[in-house]
Design a protein around this motif. Sequence first.
Motif, PDB file in Angstrom:
ATOM      1  N   PHE A  63       0.825  -1.207   0.000  1.00  0.00           N
ATOM      2  CA  PHE A  63       0.000   0.000   0.000  1.00  0.00           C
ATOM      3  C   PHE A  63       0.858   1.255   0.000  1.00  0.00           C
ATOM      4  N   ALA A  98      -4.532   4.863  -0.064  1.00  0.00           N
ATOM      5  CA  ALA A  98      -3.507   3.832   0.098  1.00  0.00           C
ATOM      6  C   ALA A  98      -2.592   4.150   1.273  1.00  0.00           C
ATOM      7  N   ALA A 138      -2.154   1.871   4.581  1.00  0.00           N
ATOM      8  CA  ALA A 138      -0.816   1.446   4.981  1.00  0.00           C
ATOM      9  C   ALA A 138      -0.527   1.844   6.426  1.00  0.00           C
TER      10      ALA A 138
END
Length: 56
Positions: A8, A27, A31
Motif C-alpha cells: 500500500f 492507500a 498502509a
Amino acid sequence: MLRWVLIFLAIALISAIFGFGGIAGAAAGIAKIIFYLFVVLFIISLVLNMMNNTQK
C-alpha cells in the motif's frame, strides 16, 4: 502483514508521483492502519513471549 504495508505504501507513492490524490491518500491511510496494527501485534507477541519464558 508487513508485506501489505509495503504494497500500500508503494501504491501511495506511485499515485502521489502521478498526481492521483484520492488514491494516494487512501492507500497511505490503509498502509498506516496496517502498520500500526502490525506494531501492536508485535508488542503483544513480545510481552506474551517474555511472560511465557519467565514461567519456565
